[in-house]
Design a protein around this motif. Structure first.
Motif: not given
Length: 363
Positions: A151-179
């Motif tokens: 359950g702990y691992q699943a919570s982290v994995q669900i959290r990371e799906r959107k984090v990965g989505w954001l970084y894939a679109r903004t690069g290594r440095r997500p900012t307001t501008s890049s988003l």
């Protein structure tokens, strides 16, 4: 007098047993946040060790590699503390009931039953019954705790799906501008409400899981070099910018996402820093760079064609006020999770967004 001491030992053992049951229920079974001394000690121990080792390196990816041990250490410490609490409680009971003649025999007999090794069984019927009960508790500790690890691992994995989505679109440095630039490239900037509804659900999920189990806050991102705190900051900056600059009828989803995100991060920040004063969230940043960055992004929103408000200064003041509601939370969480403070989660320099680099790799 000797009888009184034995009775007190029994009572103390029962109190310790009560503390164990209360602790295991609070940490593992109740679906809401209840402060518990075992959880706090185990979390403090795990985080202290990881942070002590991580501070020796300046490489953020290496820091995250070390932080990955926080959750395993927490689980080991929690199980060890529960075992010790149960073992001491039955030691007191066995000695208080005169089933075992001295503390040493009582301690080993209790450990024998708790570990289910059975190398030393109390000589009386009552002692054997207590040994059976204690052995059941020992098995329950292991079963309950390790069935909750997925359950702990699943919570982290669900959290990371959107984090990965954001970084894939903004690069290594997500900012307001890049988003925002990413949303424009993908054609989502005009219908950005759908994006913020997804992020609202993400903030709700983080609040529900990480407030119940605060140790998850320290678990690093699955993708190397990324940070869920940095992702949250970029989203809150973006929703605050839109809420401050656009007509309210175009920003309802962004406003709700921002409110949910602010509440979630503030609750987690207070959980990790219980002594933080309440007025820490009243400071409004007036950094000249922030004003310059805001002006750039306000002009960019106008260029994109979004219906911005006519008074730029009013929008800037509104943004600064909105940002003050979560800036302290972000800084506290960044400090707690060892996210580099120089990471540009704040508004970027007035220039075009950095080109999207290769998607981050799995740690």
């Amino acid at each position: 007098m000797d009888t009184v001491i034995h009775i007190l030992a029994i009572l103390l053992g029962l109190v310790a047993l009560h503390l164990y049951f209360r602790s295991i229920v609070r940490v593992v079974l109740i679906n809401r946040r209840e402060r518990d001394f075992v959880e706090q000690i185990a979390r403090l121990g795990a985080v202290s060790i990881a942070h002590a080792l991580a501070r020796r390196t300046k490489d953020y990816e290496e820091t995250q590699r070390i932080q990955a041990w926080v959750l395993p250490l927490f689980i080991f410490f929690a199980v060890a503390l529960w075992f010790l609490l149960v073992q001491l409680s039955f030691m007191l009971i066995l000695w208080g009931l005169r089933i075992e003649p001295n503390w040493g025999y009582a301690f080993t007999a209790s450990g024998s039953a708790l570990s289910t090794l059975g190398f030393k069984t109390p000589p009386t019927l009552l002692g054997e019954l207590l040994a059976v009960f204690e052995a059941a508790i020992g098995l329950a500790v292991v079963i309950l705790m390790f069935t909750f690890v997925p359950g702990y691992q699943a919570s982290v994995q669900i959290r990371e799906r959107k984090v990965g989505w954001l970084y894939a679109r903004t690069g290594r440095r997500p900012t307001t501008s890049s988003l925002l630039e990413s949303l424009q490239r993908s054609g989502q900037i005009e219908r950005h409400s759908e994006v913020w509804e997804d992020w609202e659900q993400w903030f709700r999920g983080v609040l529900e899981t990480h407030s119940i189990a605060p140790i998850l806050v320290y678990v690093p991102a699955i993708y190397r070099g990324t940070s869920w705190v940095g992702a949250a900051a970029a989203v809150l900056d973006s929703t605050s910018l839109l809420t401050a600059c656009l007509d309210p009828k175009h920003t309802e989803s962004a406003r709700i996402c921002r409110e949910i995100g602010c509440a979630a991060l503030k609750r987690l920040a207070i959980e990790l820093n219980p002594k933080i004063p309440a007025d820490a969230w009243t400071h409004k940043s007036v950094d000249p760079n922030l004003i310059e960055h805001f002006n750039h992004l306000f002009d960019r929103l106008t260029e994109i064609g979004l219906p911005t408000k006519p008074d730029k200064e009013e929008c800037r003041n509104a943004f600064i006020a909105l940002r003050a509601e979560y800036e302290t939370s972000i800084r506290l969480l960044a400090q707690s999770t060892l996210m580099p403070v120089e990471e540009p989660w704040i508004l970027p320099h007035p220039r075009h967004a950095e080109p999207v680099s290769a998607p981050p790799t799995i740690a």
